[in-house]
Design a protein around this motif. Sequence first.
Motif, PDB file in Angstrom:
ATOM      1  N   ARG A 133       0.676  -0.918  -0.599  1.00  0.00           N
ATOM      2  CA  ARG A 133      -0.188  -0.067   0.280  1.00  0.00           C
ATOM      3  C   ARG A 133       0.870   1.599  -0.268  1.00  0.00           C
ATOM      4  NH1 ARG A 133      -3.782  -4.482  -0.339  1.00  0.00           N
ATOM      5  NH2 ARG A 133      -5.485  -4.532   0.813  1.00  0.00           N
ATOM      6  N   ILE A 134       0.209   2.506  -1.059  1.00  0.00           N
ATOM      7  CA  ILE A 134       1.358   3.916  -0.509  1.00  0.00           C
ATOM      8  C   ILE A 134      -0.441   4.652   0.304  1.00  0.00           C
ATOM      9  CG2 ILE A 134       2.166   5.792  -1.767  1.00  0.00           C
ATOM     10  CD1 ILE A 134       2.163   3.881  -3.971  1.00  0.00           C
ATOM     11  N   LEU A 135       0.015   5.447   1.241  1.00  0.00           N
ATOM     12  CA  LEU A 135      -0.482   5.943   2.008  1.00  0.00           C
ATOM     13  C   LEU A 135      -0.071   7.440   1.689  1.00  0.00           C
ATOM     14  CD1 LEU A 135      -1.415   3.986   2.976  1.00  0.00           C
ATOM     15  CD2 LEU A 135      -1.661   5.457   5.097  1.00  0.00           C
ATOM     16  N   GLN A 136      -0.832   8.470   0.937  1.00  0.00           N
ATOM     17  CA  GLN A 136      -0.252   9.573   0.382  1.00  0.00           C
ATOM     18  C   GLN A 136      -0.982  10.660   0.497  1.00  0.00           C
ATOM     19  OE1 GLN A 136       2.098  10.778  -2.894  1.00  0.00           O
ATOM     20  NE2 GLN A 136       1.941  11.887  -2.030  1.00  0.00           N
ATOM     21  N   GLY A 137      -0.517  11.279   1.224  1.00  0.00           N
ATOM     22  CA  GLY A 137      -0.637  12.917   2.104  1.00  0.00           C
ATOM     23  C   GLY A 137      -0.923  13.539   0.845  1.00  0.00           C
ATOM     24  N   GLN A 138      -1.987  14.663   0.329  1.00  0.00           N
ATOM     25  CA  GLN A 138      -1.691  15.981  -0.078  1.00  0.00           C
ATOM     26  C   GLN A 138      -1.566  16.993   1.583  1.00  0.00           C
ATOM     27  OE1 GLN A 138      -5.543  16.379  -2.657  1.00  0.00           O
ATOM     28  NE2 GLN A 138      -4.687  14.346  -4.151  1.00  0.00           N
ATOM     29  N   SER A 139      -1.271  18.519   0.615  1.00  0.00           N
ATOM     30  CA  SER A 139      -1.023  19.389   1.553  1.00  0.00           C
ATOM     31  C   SER A 139      -2.106  19.492   2.681  1.00  0.00           C
ATOM     32  CB  SER A 139      -1.184  20.932   0.333  1.00  0.00           C
ATOM     33  OG  SER A 139      -0.371  22.321   1.448  1.00  0.00           O
ATOM     34  N   GLY A 140      -1.024  19.465   3.816  1.00  0.00           N
ATOM     35  CA  GLY A 140      -2.299  19.464   4.701  1.00  0.00           C
ATOM     36  C   GLY A 140      -2.765  18.472   5.214  1.00  0.00           C
ATOM     37  N   ALA A 141      -2.555  17.357   4.883  1.00  0.00           N
ATOM     38  CA  ALA A 141      -3.421  16.134   5.667  1.00  0.00           C
ATOM     39  C   ALA A 141      -2.631  15.569   6.669  1.00  0.00           C
ATOM     40  CB  ALA A 141      -3.156  15.383   4.716  1.00  0.00           C
ATOM     41  N   MET A 142      -3.555  15.515   7.930  1.00  0.00           N
ATOM     42  CA  MET A 142      -2.895  15.179   9.359  1.00  0.00           C
ATOM     43  C   MET A 142      -3.571  14.486   9.382  1.00  0.00           C
ATOM     44  SD  MET A 142      -2.823  17.800  12.595  1.00  0.00           S
ATOM     45  CE  MET A 142      -1.992  19.233  11.927  1.00  0.00           C
ATOM     46  N   LEU A 143      -3.168  13.308  10.611  1.00  0.00           N
ATOM     47  CA  LEU A 143      -3.326  12.212  11.139  1.00  0.00           C
ATOM     48  C   LEU A 143      -3.163  12.688  12.702  1.00  0.00           C
ATOM     49  CD1 LEU A 143      -2.855   8.853   9.414  1.00  0.00           C
ATOM     50  CD2 LEU A 143      -5.185  10.010   9.776  1.00  0.00           C
ATOM     51  N   LYS A 144      -4.778  12.954  14.044  1.00  0.00           N
ATOM     52  CA  LYS A 144      -4.727  13.218  14.659  1.00  0.00           C
ATOM     53  C   LYS A 144      -5.170  12.531  15.604  1.00  0.00           C
ATOM     54  CE  LYS A 144      -4.958  17.390  17.988  1.00  0.00           C
ATOM     55  NZ  LYS A 144      -3.824  17.282  17.641  1.00  0.00           N
ATOM     56  N   ILE A 145      -4.429  11.825  16.850  1.00  0.00           N
ATOM     57  CA  ILE A 145      -4.595  10.391  17.332  1.00  0.00           C
ATOM     58  C   ILE A 145      -3.894  11.205  18.770  1.00  0.00           C
ATOM     59  CG2 ILE A 145      -2.111   9.924  17.882  1.00  0.00           C
ATOM     60  CD1 ILE A 145      -4.004   6.730  17.228  1.00  0.00           C
ATOM     61  N   ALA A 177       5.663  -7.423   7.105  1.00  0.00           N
ATOM     62  CA  ALA A 177       5.000  -6.218   6.613  1.00  0.00           C
ATOM     63  C   ALA A 177       6.460  -5.741   5.344  1.00  0.00           C
ATOM     64  CB  ALA A 177       5.510  -4.970   6.944  1.00  0.00           C
ATOM     65  N   SER A 178       5.618  -5.719   4.297  1.00  0.00           N
ATOM     66  CA  SER A 178       6.693  -5.036   2.153  1.00  0.00           C
ATOM     67  C   SER A 178       5.622  -4.682   1.919  1.00  0.00           C
ATOM     68  CB  SER A 178       6.934  -6.537   2.263  1.00  0.00           C
ATOM     69  OG  SER A 178       5.654  -7.253   1.615  1.00  0.00           O
ATOM     70  N   ASN A 179       7.046  -3.359   1.366  1.00  0.00           N
ATOM     71  CA  ASN A 179       6.127  -2.492   0.341  1.00  0.00           C
ATOM     72  C   ASN A 179       4.775  -1.890   0.695  1.00  0.00           C
ATOM     73  OD1 ASN A 179       7.703  -4.480  -2.019  1.00  0.00           O
ATOM     74  ND2 ASN A 179       6.309  -5.762  -1.658  1.00  0.00           N
ATOM     75  N   ILE A 180       5.456  -0.993   1.198  1.00  0.00           N
ATOM     76  CA  ILE A 180       4.442  -0.139   2.098  1.00  0.00           C
ATOM     77  C   ILE A 180       5.037   2.064   2.222  1.00  0.00           C
ATOM     78  CG2 ILE A 180       3.453   0.660   3.967  1.00  0.00           C
ATOM     79  CD1 ILE A 180       2.979  -1.783   5.471  1.00  0.00           C
ATOM     80  N   THR A 181       4.662   2.863   1.544  1.00  0.00           N
ATOM     81  CA  THR A 181       5.449   3.652   1.262  1.00  0.00           C
ATOM     82  C   THR A 181       4.435   4.781   2.167  1.00  0.00           C
ATOM     83  OG1 THR A 181       5.740   3.216  -0.569  1.00  0.00           O
ATOM     84  CG2 THR A 181       5.675   5.679   0.126  1.00  0.00           C
ATOM     85  N   ILE A 182       4.386   5.282   2.692  1.00  0.00           N
ATOM     86  CA  ILE A 182       4.340   6.681   3.659  1.00  0.00           C
ATOM     87  C   ILE A 182       4.556   8.126   2.967  1.00  0.00           C
ATOM     88  CG2 ILE A 182       3.281   7.494   5.959  1.00  0.00           C
ATOM     89  CD1 ILE A 182       2.434   4.756   5.564  1.00  0.00           C
ATOM     90  N   ASP A 183       3.396   9.044   2.496  1.00  0.00           N
ATOM     91  CA  ASP A 183       4.478   9.888   1.767  1.00  0.00           C
ATOM     92  C   ASP A 183       3.683  11.486   2.429  1.00  0.00           C
ATOM     93  OD1 ASP A 183       5.375  11.680  -0.264  1.00  0.00           O
ATOM     94  OD2 ASP A 183       5.030  10.847  -1.726  1.00  0.00           O
ATOM     95  N   GLY A 184       4.332  12.192   2.618  1.00  0.00           N
ATOM     96  CA  GLY A 184       3.644  13.855   2.815  1.00  0.00           C
ATOM     97  C   GLY A 184       2.398  13.476   3.933  1.00  0.00           C
ATOM     98  N   LEU A 185       2.444  12.387   5.185  1.00  0.00           N
ATOM     99  CA  LEU A 185       1.137  12.306   5.681  1.00  0.00           C
ATOM    100  C   LEU A 185       2.239  13.268   7.349  1.00  0.00           C
ATOM    101  CD1 LEU A 185      -0.466   9.498   5.747  1.00  0.00           C
ATOM    102  CD2 LEU A 185      -1.505  11.720   5.530  1.00  0.00           C
ATOM    103  N   THR A 186       1.360  14.179   8.226  1.00  0.00           N
ATOM    104  CA  THR A 186       1.398  14.929   8.934  1.00  0.00           C
ATOM    105  C   THR A 186       1.156  13.914  10.066  1.00  0.00           C
ATOM    106  OG1 THR A 186       1.637  16.752   8.771  1.00  0.00           O
ATOM    107  CG2 THR A 186       1.126  16.245  11.198  1.00  0.00           C
ATOM    108  N   MET A 187       1.746  12.877  11.445  1.00  0.00           N
ATOM    109  CA  MET A 187       1.057  12.927  12.094  1.00  0.00           C
ATOM    110  C   MET A 187       1.396  13.386  13.474  1.00  0.00           C
ATOM    111  SD  MET A 187       1.917   8.788  10.481  1.00  0.00           S
ATOM    112  CE  MET A 187       2.666   9.858   9.358  1.00  0.00           C
ATOM    113  N   ASP A 188       0.043  13.565  14.333  1.00  0.00           N
ATOM    114  CA  ASP A 188       0.252  14.424  14.856  1.00  0.00           C
ATOM    115  C   ASP A 188       0.033  13.890  16.260  1.00  0.00           C
ATOM    116  OD1 ASP A 188       0.390  17.707  16.394  1.00  0.00           O
ATOM    117  OD2 ASP A 188      -0.992  16.654  17.852  1.00  0.00           O
ATOM    118  N   GLY A 189       0.642  13.077  17.979  1.00  0.00           N
ATOM    119  CA  GLY A 189       0.581  12.740  18.803  1.00  0.00           C
ATOM    120  C   GLY A 189       0.825  11.068  18.951  1.00  0.00           C
ATOM    121  N   GLY A 190       0.989  11.021  17.580  1.00  0.00           N
ATOM    122  CA  GLY A 190       1.278   8.698  17.912  1.00  0.00           C
ATOM    123  C   GLY A 190       1.940   8.773  16.529  1.00  0.00           C
TER     124      GLY A 190
END
Length: 721
Positions: free
Chosen positions: A92-104, A118-131
Amino acid sequence: MKLLFHYQNHRCHNSIRFRRGRNVLLLAAVAFLARPGLALTDVRNAGATGNGSTDDTLAIQSAINSAPSGDTVVFPGGTYRITSTISVPSNRILQGQSGAMLKIATGQFALSFPYDSASNITIDGLTMDGGGVNVNGNSVPAYNVQIKNSTFQNIVTSTGDWTTHNAIFIPGGLTQSSITANRFLNILEGGLTDYVDRMANGIMGWRLNAVTISDNTFDTVNQGISLKFDRVGTYGGVAILRNVGTRVHRMGVETQGSYTQGMLVEGNQFSNFLNPFWNSFGMSIVVDGGAGTIIRNNMVDASPAAGSGSRYGYGLEVSGTNTTVSGNTVKNGFSTGIAIGWAQGMVITGNYLCGSTQATVIAFEAASQPDAQIANNTKSATCSSAAPPPAPAPVPPAVSLAAPISNSTVSGTVTITANVTSAVSIASVSFILDGSTTIAQDANSPYSMSWNSAAVADGAHTLKAVAVDTNGASGTSTIISLTTLNSANPTPAVTKSGLKLWLNSAAGVTTQVDKVSKWLDQSGSGIQASQSNSNAQPSLVTTARGRVIRFDGTADALTFPMPINGWNGMTIFLVSATSQKSTGGWSKAENAALFWDESAWWGTTYLSPWQSNVAFRFGTTQANNWPLYSRPVPVSSGLTLTEAVKASTVDKLYLNGVLAYSEGGKYSTVKGTSNTGVLGQGYNNTFFAGDIAEVLVYNRALTDAERQGVESYLMNKYGLK
């Protein structure tokens, strides 16, 4: 069809270079859509709102779960409030566009990858707040993980699971991956920066191999990067490059127990440290079990020193065989500029130490530093007179193979893909089979090709990718192993050279009412395992994965004549299953599946794979020689492949094809061992409870290619992949 543009990863930004004569899509917000055929899943279509107040947990999880393998899951700009950790499957690829935030809520991971697969995973352009992100992995390291262009902030918990105090947590290994151009902000356990060794890290991980950590920034964190190579293994190719940190409490970079080869720590800068205390250093690069580390052109600056009279300990702490420390700058506030531990073959040259008076410029921590070379280092009372470090040496491209997966069996047409990270444009990526045969070359991203695996003989092969940039610098991926399988009746990839015993439950078994009296060797050596006592004969049982020899754990055993004294190498393959959790007394040889008794102290040779640990030994009469590997998670009662290898003075243990344990310093010759081997009975009249499907014993250490060929044959045969 290729991308109409490609990213070029520079130190502080990503730019897009357009090719001449090509039409170009100019919508930056959807630039990542340019790859033809790329599947997209928008989390809003699953009900996520991104409004900062609605609980979007279930909607995001639903979007990720429903996305096909290889899909890109898109997070448009907004704050997505989540109340529990999101599970991210492989591919999977998780792609955050401008201003995308996960808040936990702090105290939980925002994202978690699959456990042990776990294999072949991309996290790109996300903000993670709290965790942050739990990369997971265990006996199987996470593979081809890319975390880039993301922000991790406000992780300040001090309660619950300490692992959640880290922004990126890698508990069980990572290979052929990268962590690049991320920002870490306010990562402080309990929000405190007192004089305590706290656990919060921007990046914390164990047992990395072929991983690049580059161009990240750390601001107000307890520690920037903390890596631990706590098991002896074939770790290498770790590069820590151009990371920048300010207001770091403890250390910018720390490595411990480092059984790793050829680590590169270059161009990193850490300054304006928070509250120093005696166990705080600028960077601590300890590689006592490894070799070939290069630490160059880094800068650490402990000015101003915080607190009344407080000072850091060391600017740089280094150790390891054949380590090079060159061109580094240490400024202010450190009691010692460079502290040297074990330093066999160490070279310390061209470093600049300046500012506050240091009690010692270069100090030895340990008693033995044979042949350390220390020359041309400069100390100055003021930093203005110290020469700046030379410009960082060109960094070659970092390349990894994303597909196929190492140790896989392939047939027909296979897609081969490489990931490349480079500060310079890439001229070409070559795919090389079996060390020297170039099967394709690609000059444009994405670097991929279709390969007809039927063009080569069935059996074991190796594959690597070599990337060359426009300056001529080259980088090579970790070599992976493949087994091709195209013919209707393939020949098993089992080398016969040095094969002294091959017991295969599918052939050569003599029974009386399902009780095994003889098990004939298939290697050609003419050995047979036998049991004349009917009360001690194991059973022949048919299972879902084929026939096995079942030992009852109370009396069953088969013996076979095989002198092994004088062998300088040995390789054992054992496909077995057991109901025993953890057994073996003080000798570690009790309840062994495969066992040779001793004729002299410390002469037993055995292999004992249990559900919660694995004991093995090649008897050499060496005192205190009893390796024991504790599995991070117990296995079930199903079949597994266990391999024990004696390569002269090094003993190794592989579990289902993955190196789990390695220990050097052994005597090179097997001796003090009896001339009779036993299946199902260990030391002190103890017995193995479980199944044995196949056994192969060689009188030498197989090469990696040979060993992987036997692995592929056994793992395919018994469905262990």
